[in-house]
Design a protein around this motif. Structure first.
Motif, PDB file in Angstrom:
ATOM      1  N   GLY A 117      19.786  57.056  45.084  1.00  0.00           N
ATOM      2  CA  GLY A 117      21.237  56.948  44.987  1.00  0.00           C
ATOM      3  C   GLY A 117      21.961  58.032  45.758  1.00  0.00           C
ATOM      4  N   SER A 118      23.279  58.031  45.613  1.00  0.00           N
ATOM      5  CA  SER A 118      24.125  58.975  46.347  1.00  0.00           C
ATOM      6  C   SER A 118      25.122  59.643  45.407  1.00  0.00           C
ATOM      7  N   LEU A 119      25.502  60.838  45.781  1.00  0.00           N
ATOM      8  CA  LEU A 119      26.582  61.560  45.114  1.00  0.00           C
ATOM      9  C   LEU A 119      27.366  62.305  46.178  1.00  0.00           C
ATOM     10  N   ARG A 120      28.632  62.545  45.888  1.00  0.00           N
ATOM     11  CA  ARG A 120      29.458  63.349  46.770  1.00  0.00           C
ATOM     12  C   ARG A 120      30.045  64.510  45.978  1.00  0.00           C
ATOM     13  N   LEU A 121      29.659  65.705  46.376  1.00  0.00           N
ATOM     14  CA  LEU A 121      30.189  66.907  45.746  1.00  0.00           C
ATOM     15  C   LEU A 121      31.424  67.382  46.502  1.00  0.00           C
ATOM     16  N   SER A 122      32.362  67.913  45.757  1.00  0.00           N
ATOM     17  CA  SER A 122      33.556  68.509  46.352  1.00  0.00           C
ATOM     18  C   SER A 122      33.681  69.948  45.873  1.00  0.00           C
ATOM     19  N   CYS A 123      34.289  70.763  46.699  1.00  0.00           N
ATOM     20  CA  CYS A 123      34.545  72.154  46.333  1.00  0.00           C
ATOM     21  C   CYS A 123      35.962  72.481  46.792  1.00  0.00           C
ATOM     22  N   ALA A 124      36.834  72.690  45.834  1.00  0.00           N
ATOM     23  CA  ALA A 124      38.233  73.005  46.140  1.00  0.00           C
ATOM     24  C   ALA A 124      38.435  74.509  46.111  1.00  0.00           C
TER      25      ALA A 124
ATOM     26  N   PHE B 166      19.461  77.836  50.093  1.00  0.00           N
ATOM     27  CA  PHE B 166      20.467  77.287  50.992  1.00  0.00           C
ATOM     28  C   PHE B 166      20.237  75.790  51.159  1.00  0.00           C
ATOM     29  N   VAL B 167      21.316  75.024  51.132  1.00  0.00           N
ATOM     30  CA  VAL B 167      21.238  73.583  51.331  1.00  0.00           C
ATOM     31  C   VAL B 167      21.912  73.183  52.644  1.00  0.00           C
ATOM     32  N   ALA B 168      23.159  73.603  52.802  1.00  0.00           N
ATOM     33  CA  ALA B 168      23.923  73.220  53.998  1.00  0.00           C
ATOM     34  C   ALA B 168      25.069  74.202  54.182  1.00  0.00           C
ATOM     35  N   GLY B 169      25.501  74.347  55.424  1.00  0.00           N
ATOM     36  CA  GLY B 169      26.627  75.219  55.721  1.00  0.00           C
ATOM     37  C   GLY B 169      27.471  74.637  56.839  1.00  0.00           C
ATOM     38  N   ILE B 170      28.729  75.054  56.866  1.00  0.00           N
ATOM     39  CA  ILE B 170      29.652  74.584  57.891  1.00  0.00           C
ATOM     40  C   ILE B 170      30.497  75.757  58.358  1.00  0.00           C
TER      41      ILE B 170
ATOM     42  N   ALA C 134      19.239  64.819  57.478  1.00  0.00           N
ATOM     43  CA  ALA C 134      19.361  63.360  57.616  1.00  0.00           C
ATOM     44  C   ALA C 134      19.598  62.669  56.276  1.00  0.00           C
ATOM     45  N   ARG C 135      19.739  63.429  55.198  1.00  0.00           N
ATOM     46  CA  ARG C 135      20.094  62.846  53.896  1.00  0.00           C
ATOM     47  C   ARG C 135      21.422  63.401  53.384  1.00  0.00           C
TER      48      ARG C 135
ATOM     49  N   ALA D 216      42.962  71.318  55.858  1.00  0.00           N
ATOM     50  CA  ALA D 216      44.329  71.064  55.397  1.00  0.00           C
ATOM     51  C   ALA D 216      44.395  70.950  53.880  1.00  0.00           C
ATOM     52  N   LYS D 217      43.252  70.546  53.285  1.00  0.00           N
ATOM     53  CA  LYS D 217      43.204  70.366  51.834  1.00  0.00           C
ATOM     54  C   LYS D 217      42.344  71.426  51.151  1.00  0.00           C
ATOM     55  N   ASN D 218      41.906  72.432  51.912  1.00  0.00           N
ATOM     56  CA  ASN D 218      41.110  73.525  51.340  1.00  0.00           C
ATOM     57  C   ASN D 218      39.909  73.011  50.553  1.00  0.00           C
ATOM     58  N   THR D 219      39.212  72.057  51.128  1.00  0.00           N
ATOM     59  CA  THR D 219      38.110  71.428  50.416  1.00  0.00           C
ATOM     60  C   THR D 219      36.902  71.266  51.324  1.00  0.00           C
ATOM     61  N   VAL D 220      35.743  71.477  50.761  1.00  0.00           N
ATOM     62  CA  VAL D 220      34.486  71.211  51.451  1.00  0.00           C
ATOM     63  C   VAL D 220      33.705  70.195  50.629  1.00  0.00           C
ATOM     64  N   PHE D 221      32.979  69.347  51.335  1.00  0.00           N
ATOM     65  CA  PHE D 221      32.264  68.240  50.694  1.00  0.00           C
ATOM     66  C   PHE D 221      30.778  68.308  51.021  1.00  0.00           C
ATOM     67  N   LEU D 222      29.988  67.739  50.135  1.00  0.00           N
ATOM     68  CA  LEU D 222      28.573  67.551  50.408  1.00  0.00           C
ATOM     69  C   LEU D 222      28.222  66.122  50.009  1.00  0.00           C
ATOM     70  N   GLN D 223      28.012  65.286  51.007  1.00  0.00           N
ATOM     71  CA  GLN D 223      27.585  63.915  50.768  1.00  0.00           C
ATOM     72  C   GLN D 223      26.071  63.899  50.681  1.00  0.00           C
ATOM     73  N   MET D 224      25.555  63.447  49.557  1.00  0.00           N
ATOM     74  CA  MET D 224      24.120  63.457  49.323  1.00  0.00           C
ATOM     75  C   MET D 224      23.629  62.025  49.187  1.00  0.00           C
ATOM     76  N   ASN D 225      22.773  61.620  50.099  1.00  0.00           N
ATOM     77  CA  ASN D 225      22.223  60.262  50.105  1.00  0.00           C
ATOM     78  C   ASN D 225      20.720  60.313  49.883  1.00  0.00           C
ATOM     79  N   SER D 226      20.159  59.168  49.541  1.00  0.00           N
ATOM     80  CA  SER D 226      18.705  59.056  49.345  1.00  0.00           C
ATOM     81  C   SER D 226      18.182  60.168  48.459  1.00  0.00           C
TER      82      SER D 226
END
Length: 126
Positions: A16-23, A47-51, A66-67, A75-85
């Motif tokens: 499955g998938s989840l999308r994390l947000s960080c405001a 560490f998982v991911a960085g931008i 790749a997952r 503009a919205k002061n938010t970072v996301f992590l889309q997690m698939n598979s």
């Protein structure tokens, strides 16, 4: 100073998938490289991911390439992590973190990140 609040965690079946947000609070969000880390029970934080602060650069741990996909909306002061598979081994508390930077580099060590959220639990069932 910046305050970070994660959301979007939960229980999901493998595959499955989840999308994390960080405001983030504050007006200087675009001064920070952002990272996602995770800590499983009994294990060290990793560490998982960085931008980069502009969003032009991303970096991923080999285990999530790749997952998982990291993105940000300055503009919205938010970072996301889309997690698939998702896999059971992705089960952990996920934290977002901010690293003030004058360049576009992305740190992979938790030591370099000055600000942390409280974490959000992700549980992947098999």
């Amino acid at each position: 100073q910046v305050q970070l609040v994660e959301s979007g965690g939960g229980l999901v079946q493998a595959g499955g998938s989840l999308r994390l947000s960080c405001a983030a609070s504050g007006r200087t969000f675009n001064f920070y490289a952002m990272g996602w880390f995770r800590q499983a029970l009994g294990k060290e934080r990793e560490f998982v991911a960085g931008i980069s602060k502009s969003g032009g650069g991303t970096l991923y741990a080999d285990s999530v390439k790749a997952r998982f996909y990291i993105s940000r909306d300055n503009a919205k002061n938010t970072v996301f992590l889309q997690m698939n598979s998702l896999k059971p081994e992705d089960t952990a508390v996920y934290y977002c973190a901010a690293d003030v930077r004058i360049d576009e580099r992305i740190g992979v060590s938790s030591v370099g990140y000055s600000y942390w959220g409280q974490g959000t639990q992700v549980t992947v069932s098999s």
